[in-house]
Scaffold this motif. Sequence first.
Motif, short mmCIF file in Angstrom:
data_model
loop_
_atom_site.label_atom_id
_atom_site.label_comp_id
_atom_site.label_asym_id
_atom_site.label_seq_id
_atom_site.Cartn_x
_atom_site.Cartn_y
_atom_site.Cartn_z
N ALA A 25 75.51 5.06 95.72
CA ALA A 25 76.86 4.76 95.62
C ALA A 25 76.66 3.45 96.04
O ALA A 25 77.52 2.41 95.16
N THR A 27 74.29 1.29 95.54
CA THR A 27 73.74 0.70 94.46
C THR A 27 74.21 0.62 93.10
O THR A 27 74.59 -0.52 92.26
N HIS A 28 75.13 1.58 92.73
CA HIS A 28 75.74 1.77 91.41
C HIS A 28 77.01 0.63 91.90
O HIS A 28 77.44 0.04 90.83
N GLY A 29 77.56 0.48 93.16
CA GLY A 29 78.93 -0.27 93.23
C GLY A 29 78.19 -1.97 93.16
O GLY A 29 78.88 -2.45 92.34
N ALA A 37 81.08 3.33 90.28
CA ALA A 37 80.49 4.16 91.40
C ALA A 37 81.15 5.36 91.97
O ALA A 37 80.92 6.57 91.97
N GLN A 38 82.64 5.13 91.80
CA GLN A 38 83.43 6.42 92.15
C GLN A 38 83.20 7.39 90.96
O GLN A 38 83.30 8.57 91.30
N ALA A 41 79.89 9.27 91.28
CA ALA A 41 79.87 10.14 92.58
C ALA A 41 80.66 11.41 92.24
O ALA A 41 80.49 12.30 93.20
N ALA A 110 74.16 7.82 85.71
CA ALA A 110 74.40 7.71 87.20
C ALA A 110 75.09 9.02 87.67
O ALA A 110 74.87 9.44 88.76
N GLU A 114 73.76 11.27 90.92
CA GLU A 114 74.51 11.67 92.23
C GLU A 114 74.37 13.20 92.38
O GLU A 114 74.07 13.71 93.36
N ALA A 164 80.51 1.96 98.07
CA ALA A 164 80.33 1.28 96.59
C ALA A 164 80.97 -0.16 97.03
O ALA A 164 80.37 -1.15 96.34
N ARG A 168 79.21 -3.87 96.20
CA ARG A 168 80.00 -4.82 95.37
C ARG A 168 79.95 -6.09 96.06
O ARG A 168 79.76 -7.19 95.20
#
Length: 205
Positions: A25, A27-29, A37-38, A41, A110, A114, A164, A168
């Motif tokens: 999360a 990393t994606h953020g 990211a949300q 997830a 992504a 998850e 996330a 960011r």
Amino acid sequence: MIDWIFFVPACFALNLAFGPNNLLAMTHGAKAGVSFAQKAALGRLLIFVPMITVSALGLGIILTASALIFGIVKAFGAAYLIWLGISLWRHARTMEVTQISAHPAHLGRAFRSEAMVALSNPKAILIFAAFFPQFVVPENYWHSYAMLGAAFLLMEAAAIFAYALAGRLASKFASGRLQTMQRISGVTMCIFGILLLVSPPPSRS
């Protein structure tokens, strides 16, 4: 009656614990923003629903009762985490900060990452099988288990947002080091995989 005073802080501490999914999360953020990211997830949350159901049915005991089954699931999870870590490292080599906005991250990929990380880690179902029963009301078993599961998912969503957002903010303050951040994420993911592989099976006492 469920002892919410003890359950909520203890459960939220588990939600916030630094692990493979929360690292993902973050990393994606860092790469694509909090909203991305949300959404990704959701793959984790959708996997947790049947895992909670399985634990409620008592099948989670299988993982603690059978060292062989636990070992198979653990080996699969460890291999996937190591593969994911290597992929993060390799992708960091060609990743430029300017490419992040020009080429949006792939949400489907992504989402699957998850889900796979959540599914391949046997410790998640062990949490549901060993932690939840301490707070279940026997005379109202199914309703209380469902309430505990719903509370867990809500707190998991809050933890996802926190990680996330942290990712960011880290990327904004160190945008020039995004490649380094991704490499660190890759190495950390590999470490999680190795630790999972060498971890002992849960006690069957």
